[in-house]
Write a protein that holds these residues in place. Structure first.
Motif, PDB file in Angstrom:
ATOM      1  N   ASP A  17      58.957  19.098  50.974  1.00 27.10           N
ATOM      2  CA  ASP A  17      59.277  18.086  50.473  1.00 27.10           C
ATOM      3  C   ASP A  17      59.760  16.862  50.911  1.00 27.10           C
ATOM      4  OD1 ASP A  17      59.941  17.171  47.554  1.00 27.10           O
ATOM      5  OD2 ASP A  17      62.019  17.171  48.686  1.00 27.10           O
ATOM      6  N   ILE A  18      60.566  17.191  52.136  1.00 27.89           N
ATOM      7  CA  ILE A  18      61.374  16.125  52.646  1.00 27.89           C
ATOM      8  C   ILE A  18      60.214  15.211  53.084  1.00 27.89           C
ATOM      9  CG2 ILE A  18      62.637  15.253  54.817  1.00 27.89           C
ATOM     10  CD1 ILE A  18      64.345  16.627  52.597  1.00 27.89           C
ATOM     11  N   GLN A  21      58.575  12.992  51.103  1.00 28.27           N
ATOM     12  CA  GLN A  21      59.209  11.792  50.668  1.00 28.27           C
ATOM     13  C   GLN A  21      59.349  10.571  51.634  1.00 28.27           C
ATOM     14  OE1 GLN A  21      63.382  12.630  48.847  1.00 28.27           O
ATOM     15  NE2 GLN A  21      62.853  14.644  48.846  1.00 28.27           N
ATOM     16  N   GLN A  25      57.478   7.014  51.253  1.00 30.50           N
ATOM     17  CA  GLN A  25      58.513   5.625  51.769  1.00 30.50           C
ATOM     18  C   GLN A  25      57.290   4.915  52.583  1.00 30.50           C
ATOM     19  OE1 GLN A  25      61.677   6.839  53.938  1.00 30.50           O
ATOM     20  NE2 GLN A  25      62.760   7.330  52.173  1.00 30.50           N
ATOM     21  N   ARG A  28      54.622   3.255  50.324  1.00 26.41           N
ATOM     22  CA  ARG A  28      55.148   2.227  49.683  1.00 26.41           C
ATOM     23  C   ARG A  28      55.206   1.112  50.291  1.00 26.41           C
ATOM     24  NH1 ARG A  28      60.099   3.377  45.662  1.00 26.41           N
ATOM     25  NH2 ARG A  28      61.148   1.083  45.585  1.00 26.41           N
ATOM     26  N   GLY A 142      66.799   2.255  56.996  1.00 27.20           N
ATOM     27  CA  GLY A 142      66.222   2.361  55.728  1.00 27.20           C
ATOM     28  C   GLY A 142      66.565   1.184  55.089  1.00 27.20           C
ATOM     29  N   ALA A 143      67.415   0.432  55.214  1.00 26.79           N
ATOM     30  CA  ALA A 143      67.935  -0.845  54.336  1.00 26.79           C
ATOM     31  C   ALA A 143      66.767  -1.877  54.747  1.00 26.79           C
ATOM     32  CB  ALA A 143      69.243  -1.510  54.984  1.00 26.79           C
ATOM     33  N   ARG A 145      63.596  -1.225  55.914  1.00 28.26           N
ATOM     34  CA  ARG A 145      62.367  -0.793  55.177  1.00 28.26           C
ATOM     35  C   ARG A 145      62.491  -1.276  53.574  1.00 28.26           C
ATOM     36  NH1 ARG A 145      62.040   3.103  51.741  1.00 28.26           N
ATOM     37  NH2 ARG A 145      64.172   3.974  52.477  1.00 28.26           N
ATOM     38  N   GLU A 146      63.684  -1.149  53.099  1.00 27.19           N
ATOM     39  CA  GLU A 146      63.599  -1.605  51.535  1.00 27.19           C
ATOM     40  C   GLU A 146      63.586  -3.279  51.572  1.00 27.19           C
ATOM     41  OE1 GLU A 146      66.119   1.791  49.449  1.00 27.19           O
ATOM     42  OE2 GLU A 146      67.530  -0.096  49.708  1.00 27.19           O
ATOM     43  N   LEU A 147      64.065  -3.939  52.686  1.00 25.96           N
ATOM     44  CA  LEU A 147      64.108  -5.398  52.334  1.00 25.96           C
ATOM     45  C   LEU A 147      62.451  -5.814  52.427  1.00 25.96           C
ATOM     46  CD1 LEU A 147      66.806  -7.111  54.640  1.00 25.96           C
ATOM     47  CD2 LEU A 147      66.715  -6.875  52.131  1.00 25.96           C
ATOM     48  N   ASP A 150      60.503  -3.432  49.239  1.00 24.23           N
ATOM     49  CA  ASP A 150      60.822  -3.606  47.675  1.00 24.23           C
ATOM     50  C   ASP A 150      61.025  -5.024  47.354  1.00 24.23           C
ATOM     51  OD1 ASP A 150      61.048  -0.889  47.568  1.00 24.23           O
ATOM     52  OD2 ASP A 150      63.186  -0.658  47.814  1.00 24.23           O
TER      53      ASP A 150
ATOM     54  N   GLY B  52      71.015   8.397  54.194  1.00 26.91           N
ATOM     55  CA  GLY B  52      70.384   7.068  54.850  1.00 26.91           C
ATOM     56  C   GLY B  52      69.149   7.214  55.119  1.00 26.91           C
ATOM     57  N   LEU B  53      68.355   8.420  55.008  1.00 23.23           N
ATOM     58  CA  LEU B  53      66.847   8.231  55.134  1.00 23.23           C
ATOM     59  C   LEU B  53      66.251   7.953  53.869  1.00 23.23           C
ATOM     60  CD1 LEU B  53      66.909  11.631  57.261  1.00 23.23           C
ATOM     61  CD2 LEU B  53      66.069   9.322  58.181  1.00 23.23           C
ATOM     62  N   ILE B  55      66.052  10.037  51.364  1.00 25.48           N
ATOM     63  CA  ILE B  55      65.592  11.358  50.815  1.00 25.48           C
ATOM     64  C   ILE B  55      66.453  12.039  50.190  1.00 25.48           C
ATOM     65  CG2 ILE B  55      63.866  11.282  52.552  1.00 25.48           C
ATOM     66  CD1 ILE B  55      65.448  13.524  53.993  1.00 25.48           C
ATOM     67  N   ARG B  56      65.880  12.893  49.181  1.00 19.64           N
ATOM     68  CA  ARG B  56      66.879  13.775  48.620  1.00 19.64           C
ATOM     69  C   ARG B  56      66.538  15.138  48.822  1.00 19.64           C
ATOM     70  NH1 ARG B  56      69.002   9.776  47.915  1.00 19.64           N
ATOM     71  NH2 ARG B  56      68.819   8.383  46.141  1.00 19.64           N
ATOM     72  N   GLY B  59      64.243  17.222  46.677  1.00 13.92           N
ATOM     73  CA  GLY B  59      63.215  16.407  46.027  1.00 13.92           C
ATOM     74  C   GLY B  59      63.918  15.459  45.096  1.00 13.92           C
ATOM     75  N   GLU B  64      61.864   6.388  43.664  1.00 14.38           N
ATOM     76  CA  GLU B  64      62.682   5.387  44.374  1.00 14.38           C
ATOM     77  C   GLU B  64      62.871   4.275  43.616  1.00 14.38           C
ATOM     78  OE1 GLU B  64      61.826   5.550  48.581  1.00 14.38           O
ATOM     79  OE2 GLU B  64      63.399   4.215  48.940  1.00 14.38           O
ATOM     80  N   PRO B  66      63.985   0.097  43.438  1.00 16.89           N
ATOM     81  CA  PRO B  66      63.624  -0.893  44.254  1.00 16.89           C
ATOM     82  C   PRO B  66      65.292  -1.320  45.079  1.00 16.89           C
ATOM     83  CG  PRO B  66      62.809  -1.724  42.049  1.00 16.89           C
ATOM     84  CD  PRO B  66      63.467  -0.394  41.992  1.00 16.89           C
ATOM     85  N   MET B  67      65.240  -1.201  46.329  1.00 14.11           N
ATOM     86  CA  MET B  67      66.521  -1.554  47.061  1.00 14.11           C
ATOM     87  C   MET B  67      67.677  -0.586  46.686  1.00 14.11           C
ATOM     88  SD  MET B  67      66.654  -5.204  48.176  1.00 14.11           S
ATOM     89  CE  MET B  67      64.945  -6.263  48.616  1.00 14.11           C
ATOM     90  N   LEU B  69      68.805   2.420  48.116  1.00 21.01           N
ATOM     91  CA  LEU B  69      69.744   2.764  49.329  1.00 21.01           C
ATOM     92  C   LEU B  69      70.574   1.688  49.727  1.00 21.01           C
ATOM     93  CD1 LEU B  69      70.487   4.711  51.674  1.00 21.01           C
ATOM     94  CD2 LEU B  69      68.347   3.437  53.049  1.00 21.01           C
ATOM     95  N   LEU B  70      70.005   0.488  49.774  1.00 18.76           N
ATOM     96  CA  LEU B  70      70.801  -0.642  50.012  1.00 18.76           C
ATOM     97  C   LEU B  70      71.786  -0.729  49.239  1.00 18.76           C
ATOM     98  CD1 LEU B  70      69.016  -3.679  51.492  1.00 18.76           C
ATOM     99  CD2 LEU B  70      71.432  -3.754  50.969  1.00 18.76           C
TER     100      LEU B  70
END
Lengths: 293, 152
Positions: A17-18, A21, A25, A28, A142-143, A145-147, A150, B52-53, B55-56, B59, B64, B66-67, B69-70
């Motif tokens: 599962d990890i 995920q 990412q 995405r 991670g941040a 990656r989102e910038l 996303d 911070g990764l 992930i949960r 699961g 996810e 938009p943004m 985590l940020l």
């Protein structure tokens, strides 16, 4: 002693599962960049060489030439790209992502600077009291990656990525981004800059990034009063780096105080003074990139 | 990371996750053979490392955001920097129909404005999916653990 099965004996990578995920990412991010013709990373490894100014002017130069351009500031702790491109928030969030800010010449901009509370607000995380050294780098990756992933970039000809200083940050970008189509490495004639920037060049080459080109910034200074041109640095590290690495130099940008003032004011010099020596050099850089789109 | 029931030689399966709101996390894993359960407990730094990764553990029950985590992690974010589109503009979702109790509203107000709109929408969607018409602090606790939204 009884034998306990190892992780590899019990784990099915496909069903983790990890892992799923993390793969999601990456997918995405790849989906977001699928509509981007070219990803251009502007990096250095050395701070203070004018990397962000080059990135901002490259983005604006490409956009003024009719290209659809996005610019993302990968420098989370010292973001300046949004300011240099005159981009401001707030930003609208929808189910498909965050709408980027509109900067000079219509460049679509995303930067941590657009999200922070005040001009002097440092990047700070809601954090537990201990162990920050262990998770801060993970969180910042991670941040970042989102910038990128996303933001609703839409269809772009070029996405310019302004990398933070530090060769480790260049490595992080190489690992994070699904592809880098062009790496532009900014240096100055300073021999100290050459020494540091060479590490980023080697690292990128070893990771298979190609093509890589140099920009020599602050190469000469022309007195606005008498017109005499002088070299602001005793060394010629930029040329030495080009010779040692065999990399092409796509632009030699002279030191021009007016460029600094315009960039600080959110007016890219390539638009403000396109016929100045610095403006011509920056237009030439944009043309080099545009030829590859 | 895997948990192996040594007696049964079976990989234990994720069963439950709890986020009490103090930065720690508890995840329960269960052996499919003998039914034995064990708990994985993380301290705030370990919880942060995992979150911070992006992930949960166990699961995700919602995609996810938009943004996400940020927005959930930034301490110095501008409360007006991000403007959530009205939920009515999102096809097929009606979290706006869910009531919020006074206690739940007060607790929502404690969430940083930078992320409050997203949290309210996610909790609303979670409640709608389960036929819950009022969000209370207890519902928020369940939703947080179920969704794995540490820090929200």
């Amino acid at each position: 002693m009884r034998r306990i099965r190892t992780y590899h004996e019990v784990a099915d990578p496909g069903s983790e599962d990890i892992v799923a995920q993390v793969v999601a990412q990456s997918e995405r991010l790849a989906r977001r960049l699928a509509d981007v013709g070219m990803v251009v990373v502007v990096a250095s490894g050395k701070g203070g060489v004018g990397k962000s100014a080059v990135a901002a002017n490259l983005a604006a130069g490409l956009a003024s030439g009719g290209r659809a351009v996005g610019a993302v500031d990968a420098d989370l702790n010292g973001p300046s790209l949004a300011r240099m491109l005159g981009a401001r928030g707030p930003l609208e969030v929808g189910p498909e992502g965050v709408e980027p800010a509109c900067g000079a010449a219509g460049v679509r901009v995303m930067s941590m600077d657009l999200l922070l509370a005040a001009e002097d607000a440092p990047l700070a995380w809601r954090e537990p009291d201990e162990g920050a050294f262990a998770w801060r780098g993970v969180l910042e990756t991670g941040a970042l990656r989102e910038l990128v992933a996303d933001t609703r970039w839409g269809t772009l000809d070029v996405l310019v990525v302004d990398a933070p200083p530090g060769s480790d940050k260049v490595a992080r970008l190489i690992e994070l981004l699904p592809r880098i189509d062009v790496l532009i490495v900014v240096t100055t004639p300073s021999d100290a800059a050459r020494h540091v920037v060479a590490k980023s060049v080697r690292l990128a080459r070893e990771r298979g990034v190609d093509p890589i080109a140099l920009v020599a910034n602050m190469t000469a200074w022309r007195c606005p009063h008498c017109g005499q041109t002088e070299a602001p640095f005793a060394a010629d590290g930029a040329r030495a780096l080009a010779e040692a690495t065999g990399l092409p130099t796509w632009a030699e940008v002279p030191l021009d105080p007016r460029m600094g003032a315009a960039t600080d004011a959110g007016r890219p010099y390539v638009l403000e003074a396109p016929d100045s020596a610095a403006g011509r050099a920056l237009r030439g850089l944009a043309d080099e990139v545009a030829r590859r789109t | 990371m895997k948990f192996l029931c040594v007696d049964c030689d079976e990989v234990m399966a994720f069963a439950e996750r709890q986020l009490p709101g103090d930065g720690t996390m508890a995840a329960v894993f269960k052996c499919p053979g003998c039914g034995r359960e064990m708990g994985l407990l993380t301290n705030p730094a370990e919880t942060r490392l995992v979150s911070g990764l992006g992930i949960r553990v166990g699961g995700r029950s919602v995609p996810e955001q938009p943004m996400e985590l940020l927005r959930s992690s930034l301490a110095t974010g501008d409360e007006q920097a991000l403007v959530d589109m009205p939920s009515e503009a999102r096809a097929g979702l009606t979290p706006g129909s869910v009531r919020w109790s006074a206690d739940a509203r007060a607790r929502l107000e404690q969430v940083p404005g930078f992320v409050r709109g997203m949290v309210k929408r996610i909790y609303g969607e979670w409640a709608v999916e389960r036929g819950i018409d009022e969000i209370t602090p207890a519902v928020m606790d369940r939703a947080r653990s179920d969704l794995g939204l540490e820090g929200m």
